[in-house]
Design a protein around this motif. Structure first.
Motif: not given
Length: 305
Positions: A141-159
């Motif tokens: 998995v490319p690092t930039f993709f992992l970065d974006v997925v982590a932001i979507l899950i832990f910041s945008v969704t779970l806060h």
């Protein structure tokens, strides 16, 4: 050993000269930056005054000679964008980059080394398959993709965590963890391979025959010997890690050298791009030098070749 180190130091000199040449000419391929720093309706006189002020009116050879002379004195010129010395801008952001890189390396060692030992010790069990599967996925998995997925899950969704910036431990968690994913996988695979080799050695069988517990056999005899080659990998990967922070710092708005480099590239800020490229190249060369010396210390046959 002293002769070996001296030879390695001599090898560094042509590398540094090559880096200086590449730094200068590659950055000049993007063209004249004058129009990016002046208003659209700037007059030809204003444009010419900007070129004269920053030495862009001189021939490429003159600019290169001046650049080399100043670089050997630690002067890479002033930033075209900020008007400050490029070296000062680099050192202002060095602390943030080192904080991210060292935290990433610590996470990779804390997770990757035990995972590699466990995978080797329980070879061909479900634990081994699980660790090897996660390691393969992490490397794919490319690092930039992992970065974006982590932001979507832990910041945008779970806060749970901030989306970016620098301000405390919470701001450091996501960039350090996502950046360490590939390094954890590498450490686990290397540690598994070296541990399997050591587990087959006669001294391990002897230790078991003497009645030592499995815990003592693994911690006192196996891990100590298996970790030696991993130390060389760590030295090499630190240089790679320093260069790899560019994408992660940009995604998470981390105010380090990598983000500074991206901003300077977009703005054609030659002096800043040059000093950042030179810095990362020197770090990589020093990491390789440290790995070579470490290898020679651990295995005397290397310095005799």
């Amino acid at each position: 050993m002293a002769n070996y180190i001296l030879r390695r130091i001599l090898y560094i000199i042509p590398s540094l000269l090559g880096i200086i040449v590449a730094c200068f000419f590659i950055t000049r391929l993007s063209g004249d930056p004058t129009t990016l720093f002046l208003p659209v309706d700037a007059t030809e006189q204003a444009k010419q005054a900007f070129r004269i002020k920053n030495g862009l009116d001189r021939s490429l050879l003159e600019q290169f000679i001046t650049f080399v002379f100043k670089a050997f004195h630690g002067d890479f010129g002033n930033s075209l964008r900020f008007g400050e010395p490029a070296v000062s801008l680099l050192f202002e952001r060095l602390g943030a980059t080192l904080e991210l890189a060292v935290t990433t390396l610590a996470i990779a060692l804390a997770v990757g080394i035990p995972a590699g030992i466990g995978s080797a010790y329980y070879r061909n069990s479900w634990i081994d398959y699980l660790i090897r599967g996660i390691a393969a996925l992490s490397q794919a998995v490319p690092t930039f993709f992992l970065d974006v997925v982590a932001i979507l899950i832990f910041s945008v969704t779970l806060h749970w965590l901030p989306t970016g910036g620098m301000g405390g431990v919470l701001h450091l968690i996501m960039p350090a963890v996502t950046l360490s994913a590939k390094l954890i996988a590498l450490m686990a695979r290397v540690m598994r391979s070296t541990t399997l080799d050591v587990l087959r050695q006669d001294f391990v069988r002897t230790a078991r025959a003497k009645g030592l517990s499995e815990f003592l056999v693994v911690t006192r005899h196996v891990v100590r010997n298996a970790f030696i080659p991993v130390m060389v990998v760590i030295a090499l990967q630190f240089g790679v890690l320093m260069g790899g922070v560019i994408i992660t710092e940009t995604v998470f708005s981390w105010p380090g050298i990598g983000r500074l480099a991206i901003q300077a590239i977009y703005a054609r800020d030659y002096p800043v791009v040059q000093v950042v490229v030179f810095f990362f190249a020197v770090i990589f060369i020093l990491a390789n030098f440290a790995a070579d010396v470490l290898s020679a210390l651990l295995d005397p046959r290397i310095r005799l070749k």
